[in-house]
Design a protein around this motif. Structure first.
Motif, short mmCIF file in Angstrom:
data_model
loop_
_atom_site.label_atom_id
_atom_site.label_comp_id
_atom_site.label_asym_id
_atom_site.label_seq_id
_atom_site.Cartn_x
_atom_site.Cartn_y
_atom_site.Cartn_z
N THR A 128 0.82 -1.21 0.00
CA THR A 128 0.00 0.00 0.00
C THR A 128 0.85 1.26 0.00
OG1 THR A 128 -1.74 -1.17 1.22
CG2 THR A 128 -1.82 1.24 1.22
N SER A 129 1.91 1.28 0.81
CA SER A 129 2.73 2.48 0.91
C SER A 129 3.51 2.74 -0.38
CB SER A 129 3.69 2.37 2.10
OG SER A 129 4.59 1.30 1.92
N SER B 245 1.04 3.68 -3.19
CA SER B 245 0.55 5.05 -3.01
C SER B 245 1.62 6.06 -3.40
CB SER B 245 0.12 5.27 -1.56
OG SER B 245 -0.93 4.39 -1.21
N GLU C 80 1.91 6.11 -7.19
CA GLU C 80 0.76 6.78 -7.79
C GLU C 80 0.88 8.30 -7.64
OE1 GLU C 80 -2.49 4.93 -5.80
OE2 GLU C 80 -2.62 3.26 -7.23
#
Length: 233
Positions: free
Chosen positions: A70-71, A74, A77
């Motif tokens: 997730t990190s 993110s 992105e």
């Protein structure tokens, strides 16, 4: 006389695997050793300690992998969004962006004339211009962004390896926590030494540092487990 060519290679410092791998092993060792210490401090038997250790391994590995994915995803992105903004600005105001790049190179020591010429040549190709701006302004290589899957996989495997160390003796039938303490201490010192070697620092100092930090964490959780166990008895 012909001068010999000088060749040297650098290690990959941006691939996205070293940090989660090292962090995963250390986290697995410290967290599961601390968990086992807390359970032992509370007076649990070998079977309970084994179940707790394996549960801690599974929960921690999936948590680490999910968090890393997730990190990193993110971050990538957000980086791609900023690169898109930069590309749009270059398309809308190419001269202003070229002037900005020239000013940047001039601030780094190039003469105004040379800075202007370098910026002009780089902006002569659209596929080069936005990549240069991404590197110079954002500090990232758009062609070498870290992989979230690589980070997640490295974290999962590394944490599992680290977390398995303190529970291994119980899986082989040991009922005393002494063997787990010895294995965990060796794992912490050894991993710290490897990290020191990779980062060109003292392996002895790095190993001792990790050993002390892990011992402190385990001691605290053992004390908490002992207090809670005595209270609930």
């Amino acid at each position: 006389m012909t001068r010999a060519e000088i060749h040297h290679r650098h290690r990959d410092v941006t691939g996205g695997w070293l940090r989660p791998a090292v962090f995963g092993v250390m986290d697995g060792l410290v967290s599961n050793a601390s968990l086992i210490a807390g359970v032992v401090g509370g007076g649990a038997g070998a079977k309970t300690v084994t179940v707790a250790g394996l549960a801690g391994l599974a929960a921690g590995a999936f948590s680490m992998a999910t968090g890393e994915y997730t990190s990193v995803r993110s971050q990538s992105e957000m980086t791609l969004a900023e690169i898109a903004v930069e590309r749009l600005e270059i398309a809308r105001n190419p001269q202003a962006e070229e002037d900005e790049l020239a000013a940047l190179y001039e601030s780094r020591g190039l003469t105004p004339e040379l800075a202007r010429e370098v910026a002009r040549q780089l902006h002569s190709r659209d596929d080069v211009a936005w990549r240069v701006h991404a590197r110079e302004e954002l500090g990232v290589d758009p062609d070498d962004l870290p992989s979230p899957w690589l980070a997640a996989g490295s974290s999962f495997v590394a944490f599992s390896i680290g977390a398995l160390v303190p529970v291994l003796p119980f899986l082989f039938g040991f009922t005393s926590v002494v063997a787990a303490i010895v294995l965990t201490a060796l794992g912490l010192a050894g991993t710290g030494a490897v990290v020191g070697r990779l980062t060109s620092r003292s392996p002895l100092a790095s190993g001792a540092r990790q050993l002390l930090l892990g011992a402190a964490a385990a001691a605290v959780t053992f004390g908490i487990g002992h207090l809670v166990g005595a209270t609930l008895t």
